[in-house]
Design a protein around this motif. Structure first.
Motif, short mmCIF file in Angstrom:
data_model
loop_
_atom_site.label_atom_id
_atom_site.label_comp_id
_atom_site.label_asym_id
_atom_site.label_seq_id
_atom_site.Cartn_x
_atom_site.Cartn_y
_atom_site.Cartn_z
N UNK A 11 0.84 -1.22 0.00
CA UNK A 11 0.00 0.00 0.00
C UNK A 11 0.86 1.26 0.00
N UNK A 12 1.97 1.22 0.73
CA UNK A 12 2.85 2.39 0.85
C UNK A 12 3.73 2.61 -0.38
N UNK A 13 3.77 1.62 -1.29
CA UNK A 13 4.67 1.70 -2.43
C UNK A 13 3.98 1.40 -3.75
N UNK A 14 2.74 1.83 -3.89
CA UNK A 14 1.93 1.50 -5.06
C UNK A 14 2.51 2.04 -6.37
N UNK A 15 3.33 3.06 -6.31
CA UNK A 15 3.88 3.68 -7.52
C UNK A 15 5.17 3.00 -8.00
N UNK A 16 5.55 1.89 -7.38
CA UNK A 16 6.81 1.22 -7.70
C UNK A 16 6.60 -0.04 -8.54
N UNK A 17 7.69 -0.54 -9.05
CA UNK A 17 7.72 -1.82 -9.76
C UNK A 17 8.07 -2.89 -8.73
N UNK A 18 7.44 -4.07 -8.82
CA UNK A 18 7.61 -5.13 -7.82
C UNK A 18 8.55 -6.22 -8.33
N UNK A 19 9.66 -6.39 -7.63
CA UNK A 19 10.63 -7.43 -7.95
C UNK A 19 10.71 -8.42 -6.80
N UNK A 20 11.12 -9.65 -7.12
CA UNK A 20 11.32 -10.69 -6.12
C UNK A 20 12.71 -11.26 -6.27
N UNK A 21 13.50 -11.20 -5.21
CA UNK A 21 14.84 -11.76 -5.18
C UNK A 21 14.76 -13.08 -4.42
N UNK A 22 14.82 -14.21 -5.15
CA UNK A 22 14.59 -15.51 -4.51
C UNK A 22 15.84 -16.12 -3.90
N UNK A 121 14.75 3.81 -5.64
CA UNK A 121 14.19 4.58 -6.75
C UNK A 121 12.76 4.16 -7.04
N UNK A 122 12.54 3.52 -8.19
CA UNK A 122 11.17 3.16 -8.58
C UNK A 122 10.85 1.68 -8.39
N UNK A 123 11.66 0.97 -7.57
CA UNK A 123 11.41 -0.46 -7.36
C UNK A 123 11.25 -0.81 -5.88
N UNK A 124 10.40 -1.80 -5.66
CA UNK A 124 10.24 -2.44 -4.36
C UNK A 124 10.64 -3.89 -4.57
N UNK A 125 11.68 -4.32 -3.88
CA UNK A 125 12.17 -5.69 -4.02
C UNK A 125 11.85 -6.47 -2.76
#
Length: 169
Positions: A11-22, A121-125
């Motif tokens: 919710x706090x980062x809706x303007x970001x791109x979502x990445x997953x580091x497995x 920047x523009x990503x949430x990982x």
């Protein structure tokens, strides 16, 4: 991480791109989809004959082979929209542990815990990791907390745990 905590971060980062580091420096491909959300109820008995019960939220990630050349990852907003749609059909237990289920050609299928988030920047990982299996009844079964380093000691511990006179089931 609890399901509610995940939703709060999203919710706090809706303007970001979502990445997953497995694993360290290995990311789920941009061609991923959220293909399933499981609301799992665990009702267990451990080797010490102790019962336990808990819920888990498991979100499955899948890389589409038809989009293997895709370069833009899903937005947090889109992921949040998918998860909210699921919540309208099946309610979440917001206190349940959240895991991400994932695999690819070089990584076995696993249910991964969220260990941290990185915002740049523009990503949430979402940084994911495995949790090793463990004996919940170590004390009852006479298994020392110390990590066993040799096969000889491991065999002795297994023999003690599996003895018909031990407290293990």
């Amino acid at each position: 991480m609890k399901t509610q905590e995940l939703f709060s971060v999203l919710e706090q980062n809706q303007d970001k791109t979502l990445l997953f580091e497995y694993t360290a420096n290995n990311f789920v491909g941009a061609n991923y989809h959220i293909t399933e959300v499981k609301h799992v109820k665990i009702d267990s008995v451990d080797c010490g004959a102790q019962t336990d019960f808990w819920n888990e939220t498991i979100i499955q990630l899948w890389e589409s082979p038809l989009e293997k050349d895709k370069t833009e990852h899903m937005s947090v907003l889109k992921a949040l929209s998918i998860l909210k749609t699921v919540g309208k059909k099946k309610s979440y237990d917001l206190d349940s542990e959240v895991k991400f289920e994932y695999s690819n050609a070089s990584f076995h299928t696993a249910q991964l815990f969220v260990i941290d988030f990185k915002i740049e920047n523009d990503t949430l990982t979402c940084q994911l990791d495995i949790e090793k299996t463990d004996c919940k009844a170590k004390e009852l079964c006479g298994i020392p907390e110390v990590v066993i380093n040799t096969l000889e000691n491991a065999n002795e511990t297994v023999d003690a745990c599996c003895d018909p006179n031990s407290n293990c089931c």
